[in-house]
Design a protein around this motif. Structure first.
Motif, short mmCIF file in Angstrom:
data_model
loop_
_atom_site.label_atom_id
_atom_site.label_comp_id
_atom_site.label_asym_id
_atom_site.label_seq_id
_atom_site.Cartn_x
_atom_site.Cartn_y
_atom_site.Cartn_z
N THR A 105 0.80 -1.17 0.01
CA THR A 105 -0.14 -0.14 0.10
C THR A 105 0.60 1.12 0.04
O THR A 105 0.44 2.40 -0.36
CB THR A 105 -0.91 0.01 1.18
N PHE A 106 2.04 0.94 0.56
CA PHE A 106 3.08 2.06 0.36
C PHE A 106 3.24 3.05 -0.94
O PHE A 106 4.02 4.02 -1.16
CB PHE A 106 4.28 1.99 1.05
N LEU A 107 2.87 2.11 -2.08
CA LEU A 107 3.16 2.38 -3.34
C LEU A 107 2.18 3.56 -3.90
O LEU A 107 2.16 4.06 -4.99
CB LEU A 107 3.21 1.18 -4.34
N GLY A 108 0.92 3.60 -3.24
CA GLY A 108 0.12 4.77 -3.32
C GLY A 108 -0.58 4.38 -4.67
O GLY A 108 -1.13 3.51 -5.18
N ALA A 109 -0.80 5.31 -5.72
CA ALA A 109 -1.60 5.06 -7.01
C ALA A 109 -0.83 4.33 -7.94
O ALA A 109 -1.35 3.99 -8.79
CB ALA A 109 -1.59 6.57 -7.59
N PHE A 110 0.44 3.94 -7.58
CA PHE A 110 0.99 3.11 -8.51
C PHE A 110 1.19 1.74 -8.07
O PHE A 110 1.78 0.70 -8.73
CB PHE A 110 2.53 3.69 -8.47
N GLN A 111 0.46 1.33 -7.17
CA GLN A 111 0.38 -0.05 -6.67
C GLN A 111 -0.02 -0.90 -7.72
O GLN A 111 0.57 -1.94 -7.86
CB GLN A 111 -0.61 -0.03 -5.45
N TRP A 112 -1.02 -0.59 -8.42
CA TRP A 112 -1.56 -1.45 -9.53
C TRP A 112 -0.51 -1.86 -10.54
O TRP A 112 -0.49 -3.07 -11.02
CB TRP A 112 -3.06 -1.04 -10.17
N LEU A 113 -0.07 -0.77 -10.81
CA LEU A 113 1.01 -0.95 -11.92
C LEU A 113 2.20 -1.96 -11.59
O LEU A 113 2.54 -2.64 -12.31
CB LEU A 113 1.57 0.54 -12.44
#
Length: 352
Positions: A105-113
């Protein structure tokens, strides 16, 4: 007209395989429920548009992993390798994507990518072992990839229980909202980025195999391993890279399946995902051509959706699996249909 037929024999052979499978399915339906068989069969053929753009959105969503696994199998076919390890590579990509989708979750908006990229890497790594065995020990890739399928299945089940287990439902946890692959809304039509990624990979697939030295070497090794070595090509490296790329595509498919807004979880069962196996008939019907694989993936998704709506005619949903299985069976005979059509064409030319 004759010239058009001669130039597109491969296309007509795939159509013959599809029609043959559908006819077998219709015969089975006539035996099980003759009074409603034709109505239900018509629903199968038109069900993909039953709810307008909602149905089309669902079809595109379901088609994305089928296209990716079809490209996975088709890429290896193009290079002379028969990779039927797509189910195992897919499930390894899936479990890595789920773990990243739950915990990173620390990846924020890039988590899915990042989760999707890791899924592709996991599939690629899972294909290295059969690749090395094929290149250096001449182990048949069919045998090794089948073995890796089931090793991957049980490893995925173990990892689910170890790090992302939902004890109440005996399945994996759902991924975080940031790990869900975003979608584009065009009115009532919703297009997932998973489908757009599949389209992008089709373009890359075509460019690599037809416009690059690397693609030429891969195909040459597939056609004649010894001739490629004689020409100075690194056959061992190309065999491994072919399976690694194929595995990466299957791993991406696993990520696309489970990083979605529908909330699909990986169940703790001893069954490999169907999408992995369906990649084989999608590649065969699509004649290992990226454009053909695209339409074959759409078709498989389309009739599956039609099978869902068919239940209003008192048919069990498993009947569509029977029909798809029939199409899969006849897809293995595509080359036979092609030979028969070529023979028919030659006779017509002689008498014409």
């Amino acid at each position: 007209m004759h010239k058009f037929f001669d130039k597109n024999i491969s296309l007509f052979s795939s159509i013959c395989a599809i029609i043959s499978g559908l006819i077998v399915g219709l015969i089975i339906m006539l035996f099980t429920n003759p009074s409603e068989a034709f109505s239900a069969f018509f629903t199968i053929l038109t069900g993909g548009f039953q709810e307008g753009f909602v149905s089309i959105s669902r079809m595109l969503y379901d088609a994305a992993p089928l296209i990716l696994t079809g490209l996975s199998v088709g890429f290896s076919f193009k290079t002379g390798l028969f990779n039927i390890g797509a189910p195992g590579q897919l499930i390894m990509g899936a479990i890595v994507a789920i773990i990243a989708g739950v915990h990173f979750t620390f990846l924020g908006a890039f988590q899915w990518l990042i989760a999707l990229i890791l899924a592709g890497i996991a599939g690629a790594l899972w294909a290295i072992i059969p690749g090395v065995l094929k290149a250096y020990r001449h182990v048949n890739e069919v045998v090794s990839t089948i073995m890796m399928n089931y090793i991957g299945l049980y490893l995925a089940v173990y990892l689910v229980k170890l790090v992302v287990y939902n004890r109440e439902k005996n399945e994996s946890l759902y991924v975080h909202a940031n790990a869900v692959i975003p979608s584009i809304k065009l009115g009532n039509l919703t297009i997932s980025w998973g489908f757009l990624i599949a389209l992008l990979i089709i373009v890359i697939f075509h460019i690599i195999l037809t416009r690059t030295v690397f693609g030429y070497e891969l195909k040459t090794v597939g056609f004649n391993h010894h001739a490629a070595q004689y020409a100075g090509m690194n056959a061992k490296r190309n065999i491994i890279l072919s399976l690694v790329i194929s595995g990466a595509l299957a791993g991406l498919a696993g990520g696309v399946i489970y990083l979605n807004n529908i909330g699909r979880a990986l169940e703790v069962v001893d069954v490999l995902p169907n999408e992995g196996y369906l990649g084989i008939p999608v590649a065969l019907i699509g004649l290992n051509n990226p454009i053909g694989i695209f339409f074959a993936g759409l078709f498989m998704s389309y009739i599956t959706l039609g099978g869902f709506y068919m239940q209003i005619y008192n048919f069990v949903p498993e009947i569509i699996d029977v029909i798809i299985s029939s199409i899969i069976y006849f897809s293995a005979l595509v080359m036979l249909f092609k030979a028969l059509l070529e023979k028919l064409g030659k006779r017509r030319n002689v008498h014409g």
